[in-house]
Enzyme design. Structure first.
Site, PDB file in Angstrom:
ATOM      1  N   CYS A 152       0.900   5.929  -2.164  1.00 47.09           N
ATOM      2  CA  CYS A 152       0.684   4.491  -2.042  1.00 47.09           C
ATOM      3  C   CYS A 152       0.109   3.975  -3.339  1.00 47.09           C
ATOM      4  O   CYS A 152      -1.051   4.217  -3.665  1.00 47.09           O
ATOM      5  CB  CYS A 152      -0.259   4.181  -0.882  1.00 47.09           C
ATOM      6  SG  CYS A 152      -0.606   2.420  -0.707  1.00 47.09           S
ATOM      7  N   GLU A 192       6.611   0.969  -1.219  1.00 40.60           N
ATOM      8  CA  GLU A 192       7.043   2.317  -1.609  1.00 40.60           C
ATOM      9  C   GLU A 192       8.370   2.179  -2.337  1.00 40.60           C
ATOM     10  O   GLU A 192       9.197   1.333  -1.971  1.00 40.60           O
ATOM     11  CB  GLU A 192       7.222   3.228  -0.384  1.00 40.60           C
ATOM     12  CG  GLU A 192       5.949   3.529   0.393  1.00 40.60           C
ATOM     13  CD  GLU A 192       5.033   4.541  -0.307  1.00 40.60           C
ATOM     14  OE1 GLU A 192       5.448   5.123  -1.326  1.00 40.60           O
ATOM     15  OE2 GLU A 192       3.897   4.712   0.176  1.00 40.60           O
TER      16      GLU A 192
END
Length: 220
Positions: free
Chosen positions: A2, A104
């Site tokens: 992340c 992402e």
DNA sequence: CCAGACGTTGTT
DNA sequence: GTCTGG
DNA sequence: CCAGACGTTGTT
DNA sequence: GTCTGG
């Protein structure tokens, strides 16, 4: 992993959702939060929940160079209890990092495309499992944090192998309590349920960390 | 003993 | 600070 | 995470 | 290619 997320909300909503004693440090809606920036995180202080700012990229107290923080924006869930850079923070300095979506990148270098993952319900937040540290630099103290990342759930799997670990509401108190033992923490480090979240591809606009505006949310 | 690392993802 | 490598 | 820099001396 | 900055 992340490496980018959002917090597009007002202070009142955050305060009510997390039962915060303060929200003064929250500087307003963010569409594209990037490593090295100051990010709001929730810590337990005298039985209250406080929102405080931390430099994203954990710098352990013993570091002789703040550069270590460039490579500690995430901690592996599988090893966070053992690695020298994270172990002490995992034992004693845990935090929750509120988000209402994260990004992402799918694909290989050269042809990567950003996706956004967010709660189904607009009123919900993701509560990333975080750690924090304080690093003394002369007279200054830099407080920093990291987001624990583990294997992706079924929703995120097609996009990325990794995703942030999230703490469900019923475990917040346990997670934030500095005295909680490792054996009680370890079971929390599993992939979040795919139910309650959705994913969609967004434009390359979000790639540039200087772009912090609603266009980051636009579907591609 | 001292010196040096301490990290992640993804790709090779 | 604490562990690994030499 | 991605974007952008990556160097020197000396002058403005 | 690799590091720094956001």
């Amino acid at each position: 992993m992340c490496g980018r997320y959002s917090l597009v909300c007002d202070a009142g909503h955050l305060q009510a959702y997390y039962d915060l004693a303060n929200t003064g440090v929250f500087a307003g809606p963010r569409f594209n939060i990037a490593p090295t920036q100051q990010v709001p995180a929730i810590v337990a202080v005298n039985g209250e929940r406080h929102l405080e700012l931390f430099h994203w990229g954990l710098i352990p107290s013993w570091a002789d160079d703040s550069k270590l923080g460039y490579s500690t924006i995430n901690a592996r869930a599988e090893t966070v209890g053992e690695k020298p850079a994270f172990r002490a923070a995992f034992r004693h300095r845990r935090c929750l990092i509120p988000a209402d979506g994260f990004y992402e990148w799918q694909g290989e270098k050269g042809h990567k495309h950003p996706w956004r993952i967010e709660p189904d319900n607009r009123d919900e937040f993701f509560s990333f499992a975080g750690l924090w540290a304080a690093w003394e630099s002369g007279a200054d103290v830099i407080r920093s944090c990291t987001i624990i990342a583990g294997p992706a759930n079924l929703l995120v799997q097609p996009i990325s192998d990794r995703m942030p670990v999230m703490v469900p509401r019923e475990a917040w108190a346990l997670w934030l309590d500095p005295d909680t033992g490792m054996e009680a923490l370890q079971p929390l480090l599993k992939p979040p349920p795919a139910e309650g979240m959705r994913a969609y591809r967004v434009g390359e606009h979000v790639n540039n960390p200087n772009h912090d505006d609603p266009a980051c949310l636009f579907p591609a």
